[in-house]
Motif scaffolding. Structure first.
Motif, PDB file in Angstrom:
ATOM      1  N   ASN A 297       0.821  -1.220   0.000  1.00 13.93           N
ATOM      2  CA  ASN A 297       0.000   0.000   0.000  1.00 13.93           C
ATOM      3  C   ASN A 297       0.850   1.263   0.000  1.00 13.93           C
ATOM      4  O   ASN A 297       0.465   2.287  -0.579  1.00 13.93           O
ATOM      5  CB  ASN A 297      -0.925   0.010   1.219  1.00 13.93           C
ATOM      6  N   THR A 298       2.010   1.195   0.649  1.00 15.04           N
ATOM      7  CA  THR A 298       2.865   2.384   0.729  1.00 15.04           C
ATOM      8  C   THR A 298       3.449   2.767  -0.625  1.00 15.04           C
ATOM      9  O   THR A 298       3.949   3.879  -0.792  1.00 15.04           O
ATOM     10  CB  THR A 298       4.012   2.143   1.723  1.00 15.04           C
ATOM     11  N   CYS A 299       3.391   1.845  -1.596  1.00 12.20           N
ATOM     12  CA  CYS A 299       3.904   2.146  -2.936  1.00 12.20           C
ATOM     13  C   CYS A 299       2.829   2.736  -3.844  1.00 12.20           C
ATOM     14  O   CYS A 299       3.144   3.316  -4.883  1.00 12.20           O
ATOM     15  CB  CYS A 299       4.464   0.878  -3.587  1.00 12.20           C
ATOM     16  N   VAL A 300       1.575   2.551  -3.476  1.00  9.31           N
ATOM     17  CA  VAL A 300       0.464   3.092  -4.264  1.00  9.31           C
ATOM     18  C   VAL A 300       0.170   4.482  -3.726  1.00  9.31           C
ATOM     19  O   VAL A 300      -0.537   4.655  -2.734  1.00  9.31           O
ATOM     20  CB  VAL A 300      -0.776   2.185  -4.173  1.00  9.31           C
ATOM     21  N   ARG A 301       0.709   5.493  -4.383  1.00  8.95           N
ATOM     22  CA  ARG A 301       0.644   6.863  -3.877  1.00  8.95           C
ATOM     23  C   ARG A 301      -0.182   7.756  -4.791  1.00  8.95           C
ATOM     24  O   ARG A 301      -0.108   7.651  -6.012  1.00  8.95           O
ATOM     25  CB  ARG A 301       2.058   7.439  -3.718  1.00  8.95           C
TER      26      ARG A 301
END
Length: 645
Positions: A297-301
């Protein structure tokens, strides 16, 4: 004896604990791709960032040089070549572009999305010979019907060369020889084996030679460092979301990529987003092997540009009042057909006038996009027409998207599918979304149902406007006033008298007499609070009338293009793992047609919906036709006389 057996089994327990049922499922389930059931199988090789390489036979190594190097070449038939190009930057070289030679043309893909063919800048889509170049989201794709596909994911800086089993044993270069033998991947151009990546690269130098040196960053971080903790948490920890793929695709090479990328980020501490390129690479390989995992999730910005706010998948952000960006994203959906030639030639003027109309009501920093559909051959399906290599761009770049717009019509034109395709474009958070469709053929249900398209338009608050060759008719006897109708929305009719005025008023009384064209796109336009305009008034009338038509049309589109005053935005991932903000109005919306019997998600009840809209119009205007026809005709003539005076 029992005690001895227990002591022998205890050391084995951790090994069994590292397995679960999914490991066996993914290991033994057959491929879902029927082309991989019988050898030789298709395969792929990848270069990620400026130094991470994976060969066709899945050998991993790190290399960065100063020259151009041959990645892969068909040494039997010479059908394709792929070259990686480096350029110097600060203290180490970086990957500048990727060149693909096919059909005797050289296609160069740059990291910023630009595409150059034989030294000349081009826009996508582009087709020549057996090759097609397209832009899909963050991906640039080169397809060749001889079994080679090259795709570059711009968001994660990764390019992959895909080949069919036809090329088994025929390739050579930095991607090795595709023969399922990793041991000979470091074979040079003179057919000798070497030990280091720099020796391999030196033999495959393309063009001007340079000093054989490997500038790749390679580190072995200590276990207590932040870089090691972040990367091992993704690629080693048993609680990682990538755990289902650990037994299918070895995560160790990707962990090394992650750690090396952490060290390249100088002058700041390592962060989780620095691991995203390696994580996306691992996800891509796992999916190809049949394990469906997602990027963290931290890569989907996602970003709210006007506020400088960034949020990730699973988070949401509410825009209200002054925080709502006063901007618009406008998409033109154009059918490739001869009847649209005159309209396409006038679209640049429309966009310029539309920009002026938007600015008059305080909407600035607008972007425009073009989606084509219905062309012949490989461009029959909906596709983005880039402007300066981008999906969206400013109004002064609009003509680039119309470059080489063909009028050759294909066997079918799926307008509903084109609308659905356009709804997935990367819109900015909070801006208004406007679609303008210009069809030649009638809109019909093909691959998409009416209900599905209607749902996505209402859910994403997209206003659809339709420009079609349609002369509006009145529900009473034919009257000359209908010849001056430019367009209509749900509540009003717009004629030449609306041109040039301070406010766009329209005629609500006359709207009750106007019959709506029985077309699915027309129904969608009215249902999404859009409009329908008659392009015959634009292309076949006198110049002064065309000018009035343009004035009314662009002002109405701008009027309906005001952003909602309250929006809730969610960050979601697209098919390539790239974040997109999806904003909906704070007030829930529900389709009026959803209350109709038989109008389910499968798309049934379309005819009933269209018939209902026509009956609704007639019911409000001609409840008793024999009694009301004569008085209404008299009233219309009086109104016409008043207009002439």
């Amino acid at each position: 004896m029992a005690k001895d057996m227990a002591q022998q089994l205890i050391p084995e327990i951790p090994k069994f604990a590292r397995f679960n049922i999914y490991d066996y499922y993914y290991a033994y389930k057959p491929s879902s791709d029927i082309y991989n059931w019988v050898p030789p199988f298709k395969t792929y090789a990848t270069v990620m960032g400026s130094q991470h390489y994976m060969t066709f036979d899945k050998t991993f190594y790190e290399f960065a040089g100063q020259c151009s190097y041959l990645l892969a070449h068909d040494f039997i038939d010479g059908t394709f070549s792929v070259v990686v190009n480096y350029e110097p930057q600060s203290d180490r070289p970086v990957k500048k572009s990727l060149s693909v030679i096919t059909n005797n043309k050289q296609v160069e893909i740059f990291n910023d999305g630009r595409v150059v063919v034989d030294g000349s800048r081009v826009e996508m889509p582009l087709a020549f010979g057996t090759t097609t170049i397209t832009r899909v989201g963050s991906m640039i794709r080169i397809d060749n019907t001889v079994g080679v596909t090259v795709d570059c994911n711009l968001a994660y800086d990764r390019c992959t060369v895909n080949v069919t089993g036809w090329y088994f044993g025929k390739t050579g270069g930095l991607f090795g020889t595709y023969n399922n033998e990793p041991s000979d991947d470091f074979t040079t151009a003179v057919n000798t084996r070497v030990e280091t990546a720099q020796e391999l690269a030196d033999s495959w130098t393309a063009g001007q030679r340079c000093r054989p040196e490997n500038f790749a960053v390679a580190v072995n971080p200590e276990p207590n460092t932040e870089a090691f903790k972040i990367c091992s948490g993704i690629f080693k920890d048993t609680s990682s979301q990538f755990r289902p793929c650990f037994k299918i695709v070895d995560p160790l090479p990707f962990q090394k990529m992650c750690e090396n990328d952490m060290m390249i980020r100088e002058n700041r501490l390592p962060a989780e987003k620095d691991a995203c390129n390696a994580a996306s690479f691992y996800v891509d390989v796992c999916r190809r092997e049949g394990v469906n995992i997602r990027v963290p999730n931290t890569c989907v910005r996602c970003e709210i540009e006007n506020l400088g706010v960034e949020f990730t998948e699973g988070q949401n952000y509410t825009l209200e009042g002054e925080s709502v960006p006063q901007s618009a994203d406008v998409v033109f959906l154009l059918e490739h057909a001869e009847c649209n030639q005159d309209v396409v030639n006038k679209l640049k003027d429309v966009v310029d006038d539309m920009e002026v109309a938007y600015k008059r009501i305080g909407i600035t920093n607008n972007r425009y996009s073009i989606v084509g559909y219905g062309a012949s051959g490989s461009l029959n399906a909906a596709h983005v027409r880039t402007m300066d290599g981008q999906i969206f761009n400013s109004h002064d770049k609009f003509l680039l998207g119309l470059d080489e717009f063909t009028q050759t019509q294909g066997e079918s034109a799926d307008a509903l599918s084109a609308i659905f395709y356009a709804s997935k474009l990367p819109f900015r958070a909070g801006v208004s979304k406007t679609f303008i469709i210009v069809p030649c053929s009638s809109c019909q249900e093909m691959s998409m149902s009416y209900a599905d398209v209607e749902h996505v338009l209402l859910q994403k608050n997209i206003h659809l406007h339709m420009l079609m060759e349609h002369s509006f008719r009145l529900s009473v006897e034919k009257d000359p006033v209908s010849a001056y109708i430019f367009g209509a929305d749900n509540q009003r009719v717009f004629t030449r008298k609306d041109a040039g005025g301070k406010d766009l008023v329209g005629d609500r009384e006359l709207r009750q007499q106007v019959q709506v064209p029985k077309d699915l796109c027309a129904a969608l336009a009215l249902e999404s609070d859009g409009s329908i305009f008659n392009t015959l008034q634009w292309t076949q009338s006198r110049p002064y009338m065309q000018k009035r038509f343009m004035d009314v049309m662009v002002r109405l589109i701008a009027e309906k293009g005001r952003p909602e005053t309250c929006q809730k935005c969610d960050c979601v991932s697209d098919e390539f793992g790239v974040g997109r903000a999806v904003c909906k109005t704070c007030q829930s919306t529900r389709s009026f047609y959803s209350f109709l019997p038989g109008f389910e998600i499968e798309g049934r009840g379309v005819e009933e919906a269209l018939a209902f809209r026509l009956e609704e119009t007639e019911a409000t205007t001609t409840a008793s036709p024999r009694r009301t026809r004569k008085p209404k005709r008299k009233q219309l003539r009086q109104k016409q006389k008043t207009r002439r005076n």
